[in-house]
Design a protein around this motif. Structure first.
Motif, PDB file in Angstrom:
ATOM      1  N   ILE A 239       3.219   9.631  -7.831  1.00  0.00           N
ATOM      2  CA  ILE A 239       2.296  10.627  -8.379  1.00  0.00           C
ATOM      3  C   ILE A 239       0.948  10.571  -7.683  1.00  0.00           C
ATOM      4  CG2 ILE A 239       0.976  11.253 -10.442  1.00  0.00           C
ATOM      5  CD1 ILE A 239       3.596  10.303 -11.967  1.00  0.00           C
TER       6      ILE A 239
ATOM      7  N   SER B 173       6.921   5.672 -10.014  1.00  0.00           N
ATOM      8  CA  SER B 173       6.458   7.046 -10.033  1.00  0.00           C
ATOM      9  C   SER B 173       4.939   7.106 -10.007  1.00  0.00           C
ATOM     10  CB  SER B 173       7.008   7.798 -11.248  1.00  0.00           C
ATOM     11  OG  SER B 173       7.019   6.953 -12.356  1.00  0.00           O
ATOM     12  N   PHE B 174       4.314   6.031 -10.443  1.00  0.00           N
ATOM     13  CA  PHE B 174       2.858   5.963 -10.371  1.00  0.00           C
ATOM     14  C   PHE B 174       2.395   6.171  -8.926  1.00  0.00           C
ATOM     15  CE2 PHE B 174      -0.847   3.091  -9.691  1.00  0.00           C
ATOM     16  CZ  PHE B 174      -1.784   3.937 -10.244  1.00  0.00           C
TER      17      PHE B 174
ATOM     18  N   ALA C 285       8.508   3.866 -14.077  1.00  0.00           N
ATOM     19  CA  ALA C 285       7.145   4.314 -14.344  1.00  0.00           C
ATOM     20  C   ALA C 285       6.210   3.830 -13.252  1.00  0.00           C
ATOM     21  CB  ALA C 285       6.694   3.813 -15.709  1.00  0.00           C
TER      22      ALA C 285
END
Lengths: 711, 213
Positions: free
Chosen positions: B18, B14-15, B11
């Motif tokens: 993103i 991917s933060f 997570a």
């Protein structure tokens, strides 16, 4: 997993969209703790791209979410986070300066750093090569700095009224024995090391840290280059010899090897000499440096140098006709050094190593034949701990193993001594603020020969008076073993001792610097020779003032510095009955060095003047001790470096270009003549002038450079 | 438990990913780049470098935000007269380049910046620093050229550097002039993608103008 990603994505998109709703413009002002407004400060809303910079008056405007945290960041200041509560319209942010070793005020008392850093305002490494009069000798260049006295018939470093052996010389933190070449009396020597080996030099004229021991007056610490940039071969052809050096650079390691040979014979055949040479000085030397990276920040360095030299000359005897006594000197010298330095995590640094110096001299003075053998091993480990940016704690331990002997070659008799000295030191450096630095240390040492424990405190502090001006103070107790002559007479003789106090004022920046220092040094336990043999009972003092001014700004392309050192030095030593002014401590010392870059001629021209008020000497025809003084000493030197191409330099230099006949004192007959007078003979210079011509050629086999040529 | 950690790690990773791909990143970069091309003085450059810094902080290890922050800082360094301040800034810059290179070891553009920063360090005091920094500058540009033979900026910067050296020593300027010409040709074929840099043509042109005289 994909779910998690989707979730984060949604979550942050949501956050972003929320934050774009409730916007609120705030005005802010950023200032330093001292009250100055700060322009260019980076201001942003925490965890977002949303931000701005303060204008040149320190103001900013920013649209922020209703409640958030603002972050302010600026180089040299601590980053600050401020919560903004709903409805805030105006905000004032005060940033505090970061305090660390680089930003804090430097302790300049007695300290001369020679490196490329901006803080080394006194001298740069290149200056050693380009100072007229120095002829590429480290000592020659340092002799133009405050606190030194030029003793041109000796050539070594004499600091603040101290003898040359009161300066300890270190190579990558490790002590060098016999750092100067061996010569005959009144024939100047040079430092054995090639100045191009070093990236920086630390020279202290007093009040140095607890790390340094066995040094009564001064410390000269040479730091070798970590990483040569490229593969290259340097070829030097000089009027007095030549050398070839090659450097190979690998990914993690590099090697430099050099061979050099000097023979003054051909030169002396052309230029008239005042001395009566049987065999001109000759020397051969070789050196290898190996460097290897260890881990991320560590480096291991190994250095080895070997050299051999010889000379023979006739010395006339005062009051006696003829060529006099034949003096022959042969010297073999080996020096090796391995050091390892690197970070241990974030907060520790370790530096350690071992050096071995081995020196063999053979002297023939007429019928007398004797030799000296000296071995010095130095082992050292130093740890530095940084508990915070503002505190540095240093401690370490070291051992010196010494074996010295003097051999009478005619009778094959030998006398000497062996000694092991050990010491531990610790020091605390505290950057209380950017305007105040304090350093204190202790050194404890013991010799297995004298069986004496010595504890020496050292203290230094610096205070910034205004932006470019600072005041610093350094003081401490220092000691070193007696000179070898006394130790041969009495192995266990007590060490010599000194206390230093000095106050220094410095004003300026890297292109214009002024420095003034006053100091007082009290000596005790000098070696004297009495009817009971050698005793540590002499005493003395040296006090004075040093002024230094360097300017590279006022006139374009001109760089010059002016030094004046006054020293009043008196000491009882050797066979003197009372305190005298030693011959190596002229009262007034003056030097000017100028360098001028001439763009059109691609040349740098230099002129230097070194002068002092004269050397004291003892005239046996007059009552008293050291009652006489030679005329003033002066030497004007010039040099010219011409850059033929990027990799080819022609260098021409002449020392004492006006040919002034300097006299350093007199030699007297050992017996009075029929009139009851001791016949005298002046001690002069080996030649009126010294002329040097050199061609320096660099061949680079840089891969990238070759690649470019294929275009 | 382990899977939870794994999920959190993913997570977090991917933060950054993103963010880097997000519209906000694109928008912020676009605005900052526009400001960079309009920057006229050291204050502007400092403000732009702050903008890129903020982006770099949100997208850790991101190549282009770090690249442009450093570029703006190097450009502003040339107008800093105070030696200690300038050295501090450039040392910071060089450290940041090394750090970014750890994640992007193949970036020829970062190596160009290293040469540029070293050049700014050298011109502070050419007489005493030239000996050490000159080979380092040439080495960086050379390395950048070797990493990407089609990088027109590496070629242009090297041409300018070589021209300066040739003029100083009064030697032949054929080589730098040829390099500048080659750089222009490379610019003709150069098609920058995304935030890949577009500057440098003016450097090559400047060299060619000097060559024509």
């Amino acid at each position: 997993m994909i779910k998690a990603m989707r979730f984060t994505f949604l979550f942050f998109s949501l956050l972003l969209s929320i934050s774009s709703f409730a916007q609120n413009e705030i005005s802010g002002y950023v200032l330093s703790a001292k009250g100055d407004s700060l322009p260019g400060v980076n201001i942003w809303v925490k965890d977002s791209f949303n931000g701005t910079s303060t204008d040149n008056k320190g103001y900013f405007k920013l649209n922020v979410p209703d409640t958030c945290s603002l972050v302010a960041s600026f180089i040299g200041y601590k980053q600050l986070e401020i919560p903004v509560i709903s409805g805030t319209k105006d905000i004032q942010i005060t940033l505090k300066e970061t305090v660390n070793e680089l930003s804090a005020v430097n302790i300049t008392a007695g300290t001369i750093e020679v490196n490329e850093k901006a803080t080394s305002v006194v001298m740069k490494p290149i200056d050693i090569l380009t100072t007229a009069g120095a002829v590429g000798d480290i000592t020659g260049a340092l002799n133009t700095l405050p606190g030194t006295a030029t003793v041109a018939n000796d050539g070594r470093l004499f600091v603040r009224g101290g003898d040359a052996n009161e300066t300890a010389i270190f190579f990558d933190g490790l002590r060098v024995g016999n750092a100067y070449g061996t010569t005959a009396a009144n024939l100047p020597t040079r430092n054995r090391f090639n100045p191009t080996l070093f990236k920086g030099t630390f020279f202290s004229t007093g009040g140095y840290s607890a790390e340094y021991g066995d040094a009564l007056s001064s410390v000269l610490s040479l730091q070798s280059i970590d990483k040569p940039v490229r593969n290259q071969t340097d070829i030097s052809l000089m009027s007095v010899g030549g050398s070839v050096a090659s450097t190979f650079v690998g990914k993690k390691q590099s090697v430099t090897a050099e061979l050099a040979g000097f023979d003054l014979g051909p030169y002396q055949g052309v230029i008239k000499q005042n001395f009566d040479w049987e065999q001109a000085p000759k020397s051969y030397s070789g050196q290898v440096v190996y460097r290897h990276d260890v881990g991320k920040s560590g480096i291991i360095k190994a250095f080895f140098q070997g050299s051999s030299s010889s000379l023979e000359l006739w010395r006339p005897n005062p009051g006696v006709e003829g060529r006099g006594t034949l003096t022959a000197v042969d010297n073999d010298f080996l020096f090796g050094n391995v050091s390892l330095a690197g970070q241990l995590g974030n907060k520790w640094r370790s530096e350690g190593g071992i050096s071995i110096s081995q020196n063999e001299d053979r002297f023939a003075l007429g019928a007398e034949n004797y030799g000296q053998e000296n071995t010095l091993i130095h082992i050292k480990e130093k740890l530095t701990y940084y508990p915070s940016n503002q505190v540095k704690i240093r401690f370490g331990a070291e051992s010196f193993l010494r074996n010295y002997s003097e051999i009478d070659l005619n009778y094959n008799s030998e006398r000497g001594f062996k000694e092991a000295r050990s010491a531990g030191f610790s020091e605390l450096e505290w950057y209380a603020s950017n305007d105040f630095t304090l350093k204190g240390g202790l050194r404890l040492s013991h010799s297995d020969l004298t069986q004496v424990w010595t504890l020496e405190p050292r203290l230094a502090a610096a205070y910034r008076l205004y932006e470019k001006g600072s005041l610093s103070l350094a003081a401490g107790l220092f000691s070193q073993p007696q000179n070898d002559d006394y130790r041969l007479m009495r192995n266990r003789i007590h060490d010599q001792e000194a206390s230093h106090v000095q106050l220094s004022f410095q004003h300026g920046s890297s292109d214009r610097t002024f420095r003034l220092e006053i100091y007082n040094k009290e000596y005790q336990a000098f070696g004297i020779v009495s009817d009971q043999g050698a005793l540590a009972r002499g005493d003395g003092f040296a006090r004075g003032l040093d002024i230094f001014f360097r300017d590279r700004k006022s006139i374009s392309n001109l760089d010059y510095w002016v030094t004046y050192s006054y020293v009043r030095s008196r000491r009882q030593f050797g066979t003197f009955q009372g305190q005298v002014q030693p011959s190596f401590a002229p009262e007034h010392n003056f030097s000017v060095v100028t360098k001028y870059w001439i763009e059109d001629l691609k040349s740098q021209a230099g002129i230097s003047l070194a002068a002092n008020s004269g050397y004291t000497y003892d005239d046996p025809n007059l009552p008293g001790e050291m009652e006489s003084q030679s005329p003033y000493y002066a030497s004007l030197s010039v040099n010219w470096s011409y850059l033929v191409r990027q990799n080819l330099i022609i260098h021409v230099a002449c020392n004492n270009v006006l040919g002034r006949e300097n006299v350093f004192g007199y030699n007297y007959a050992s017996q009075p003549d029929s009139n009851g007078q001791f016949a005298a003979m002046p001690i002069g210079q080996p030649a009126d002038r010294f002329v040097f011509i050199g061609v320096f050629w660099t061949l680079s086999s840089d891969k990238q450079a070759n690649q470019l040529n294929n275009l | 438990m382990k899977t939870k950690f794994f999920l959190i790690a993913i997570a977090l990773l991917s933060f950054n990913y993103i963010i880097a791909q997000s519209g906000a990143y694109q928008k912020a970069m676009g605005e900052a780049l526009a400001k960079l091309s309009d920057a006229e003085n050291p204050d502007d450059l400092n403000a732009v470098s702050n903008d890129f810094d903020r982006i770099a902080m949100q997208a850790e290890g991101d190549l282009w935000s770090n690249y442009y922050a450093v570029l703006a800082q190097i450009r502003s360094s040339f107008s800093i007269q105070d030696v200690s301040r300038r050295d501090a800034l450039l040392d910071n810059v060089l450290e940041r380049i090394s750090k970014t290179q750890e994640k992007h070891p193949q970036s020829s553009e970062l190596e160009v910046l290293r040469g540029y920063a070293l050049m700014s360090k050298m011109v502070i005091d050419p007489a005493s620093r030239g000996q050490k920094y000159s080979p380092m500058v040439a080495q960086s540009y050379g390395k950048a050229m070797a990493m990407d033979q089609t990088n027109p900026r590496a070629m242009a910067m090297m041409a300018r550097w070589e021209l300066g050296t040739a003029q100083f020593f009064g030697s032949e300027t054929t080589k730098p002039c040829g390099m500048a010409q080659k750089s222009i040709e490379l610019f003709e074929q150069y098609e920058p993608k995304g935030f890949e840099p577009r500057w440098g043509r003016e450097v090559a042109e400047e060299v060619l103008t000097a060559c024509a005289q």
